[in-house]
Design an enzyme around this catalytic site. Sequence first.
Site: not given
Ligand code: FAD
Length: 291
Positions: A17, A107-108, A168, A179
């Site tokens: 990455e 999501r971010g 998802k 993570q």
């Molecule tokens: P989600 O999948 O939306 O989950 C976030 C939270 O919401 C979790 O607690 C989940 O259980 C909950 N949730 C999910 N769906 C629902 C629903 N339908 N209803 C209620 N609750 C729900 N950040 C950046 O800014 N840029 C990057 O390039 C970046 N790359 C990353 C790469 C990896 C491999 C990882 C692990 C993280 C990365 N992140 C990045 C950080 C990431 O954006 C954060 O961890 C963020 O807080 C969650 O993103 P997510 O896509 O996992 O969110």
Amino acid sequence: MKLTEIFKQNKLSLSFEVFPPKNNTAFESVKAATEEIASLSPSFMSVTYGAGGGTSKYTLEIAKNIKERYGVPSLAHLTCVSSTKETVMEKISEMKAAGIQNVMALRGDLTPELEKSDPKKWAYRHAIDLISDIKESGADFCIGGACYPEVHPESANQADDIKYLKEKVDAGCEFLTTQMFFDNNLLYNFLYKIREAGITVPIIPGIMPITNANQVERAISLSGSFMPQRFKSLVDKFGVHPDAMCEAGIVYATDQIIDLFANGIKNVHVYSMNKPHVAQKIMENLAQILR
Ligand code: FAD
């Protein structure tokens, strides 16, 4: 190439990455670092998306360059929580036009402003909303998502986290990158639970080589990851000696990767953080294993 093609292959692979520069001044040096990493021929490279999207054009430029100049499949990250529907649609079109085939739909993190505002007003609340929009746009991307062996910090519990993760995947997520974690047993426990929940897509463990003591605090505060005593001792002993810490951090990460491969994992993603020497050393350490 779509990453699902790589995950189908019956061989061990390592991917890296990198992250985009924050501004134009840093662009050339970041590009050079990503090219050095690409020249190691990893199975693919992911390019992160800066929080808020301000650096998204660099994400695309770097992902495109890696793919076109080095033939290394690239994975462009895209976040949604700070964006409008229009911006996201624009980004999807730009990715298509750049020939990107793989998108990490995220999501971010929540900014302090978002945390103060009413979520009902946000265009996107979760990564699943972005995945649905990508699918609806008709773009033929291979879509990846994030997962959390130690539970996402906002989740009330692991059962909820896994329930939403399944949703998802059902919405169109074809693989999941984890993570960072520093104790492989956490990953094995997580795998057992998600497989039991019916999540069958490839899981790509994310390994972060900690190569300087300052990184430790930041890594823990960002990820909430558990630090095993073995790792803490290493930082205590070598943290004040930069070269020794770098060597020890690479060996620790290599050891984690070897254990993952030995236990049936085929693809490991390394958070190489624009550090070609770290990527190169890990590749060298694993040269015979990856053969
Ligand atoms: P989600 O999948 O939306 O989950 C976030 C939270 O919401 C979790 O607690 C989940 O259980 C909950 N949730 C999910 N769906 C629902 C629903 N339908 N209803 C209620 N609750 C729900 N950040 C950046 O800014 N840029 C990057 O390039 C970046 N790359 C990353 C790469 C990896 C491999 C990882 C692990 C993280 C990365 N992140 C990045 C950080 C990431 O954006 C954060 O961890 C963020 O807080 C969650 O993103 P997510 O896509 O996992 O969110």
